[in-house]
Design a protein around this motif. Sequence first.
Motif, mmCIF file in Angstrom:
data_model
loop_
_atom_site.group_PDB
_atom_site.id
_atom_site.type_symbol
_atom_site.label_atom_id
_atom_site.label_comp_id
_atom_site.label_asym_id
_atom_site.label_seq_id
_atom_site.Cartn_x
_atom_site.Cartn_y
_atom_site.Cartn_z
ATOM 1 N N ALA A 76 -84.556 -58.067 -13.903
ATOM 2 C CA ALA A 76 -83.936 -57.219 -12.888
ATOM 3 C C ALA A 76 -82.420 -57.270 -13.024
ATOM 4 N N PHE A 77 -81.761 -56.177 -12.631
ATOM 5 C CA PHE A 77 -80.301 -56.151 -12.699
ATOM 6 C C PHE A 77 -79.757 -55.289 -11.557
ATOM 7 N N PRO A 78 -78.538 -55.601 -11.083
ATOM 8 C CA PRO A 78 -77.938 -54.852 -9.982
ATOM 9 C C PRO A 78 -77.208 -53.605 -10.472
ATOM 10 N N VAL A 79 -77.184 -52.574 -9.646
ATOM 11 C CA VAL A 79 -76.444 -51.343 -9.934
ATOM 12 C C VAL A 79 -75.702 -50.952 -8.661
ATOM 13 N N GLN A 80 -74.393 -51.111 -8.659
ATOM 14 C CA GLN A 80 -73.616 -50.741 -7.475
ATOM 15 C C GLN A 80 -72.935 -49.407 -7.709
ATOM 16 N N ALA A 81 -73.166 -48.458 -6.803
ATOM 17 C CA ALA A 81 -72.551 -47.139 -6.935
ATOM 18 C C ALA A 81 -72.710 -46.365 -5.643
#
Length: 313
Positions: A77-82
């Motif tokens: 899993a990985f974070p995506v901030q936008a």
Amino acid sequence: MAFTMQIDRFKFEDELRKGVSGKRVLITGAGKDGGLGQAFALSAGLNGAAMVGVHFHSSYEDGFDVVHALRQAGVNAFPVQADVTNLGDLWATRSYVIEQMGGLPPNLLICNSGLTEKGYSFGRALREIPDEPLAMRRARVRQHFIDNLQESRLVLDTKIDGFLAMTHLWAGEAVYHKEPLQLIYVSSRQAIDPGVSVPGYAVSNWAVLQLPKVLAVNLGQNAGLVTSSCILLPFVRTGMTDEYADNPKVFGRWQPRMLETHEAAEAFLRLLARPRDETNHGMFELMCGKAEDENARRATELVAHAGTVLSRR
């Protein structure tokens, strides 16, 4: 905020895993603890997804918590901030997401939003205050009008502009890479049966229902590469709706009880497990049965809108 989800509730039987198993999944609005997006991220990751992108905007602490929980469970899993309404911000995630997914775009995109409206009296005048000066009333009405429409605007921007932008970005990448993509748009029961006090929410969720057909028409000969459908959810217990959990006047209009996020996630995975040609362009309403109904196979079921069995509308 601490991570409060009980992750074991999001591990389902093998028959429900095939819709997410091995998929590269990206979920928008997945940061808020106890939210639907977070539930979808957990259910995808804990049921065999190859990798899970957890998108969030401002709820970064909760977003990193769910990424950590998934990684602790062995999920990639990985974070995506936008900000999905900021096109430059959104475009900047493109290469990062593709890199995290091993050089390919997502092949399962869940467009979800964690926003709703606090509610206001749409189209109705404010109650008069005895002996209030006319100038004071004008100022109060003006400020009420501005505050209400700003609240609606945020919801409209996120669910219409944001979903449209995500669709344009990742459908384009799917066509370029010649990689099949399944799109799921999270709408609301209020899209087809509006409730009171949430006009922006009702209108934006109705607009979401138009996206699958609009996309298919525009893709032309590539339409077979991208499938899409909408799910229409009733009241599910989240941080936004928990205050209504004991108020049957609010949620009882459509359902006998408030649903839990793991129930919605289970019904969602059951839908994803169906063949894509059966769900493509469908609108599926989440029906809620009574928990004590022993004759029901499941407490919840996603069914075709206006139907009684799971099929394409």
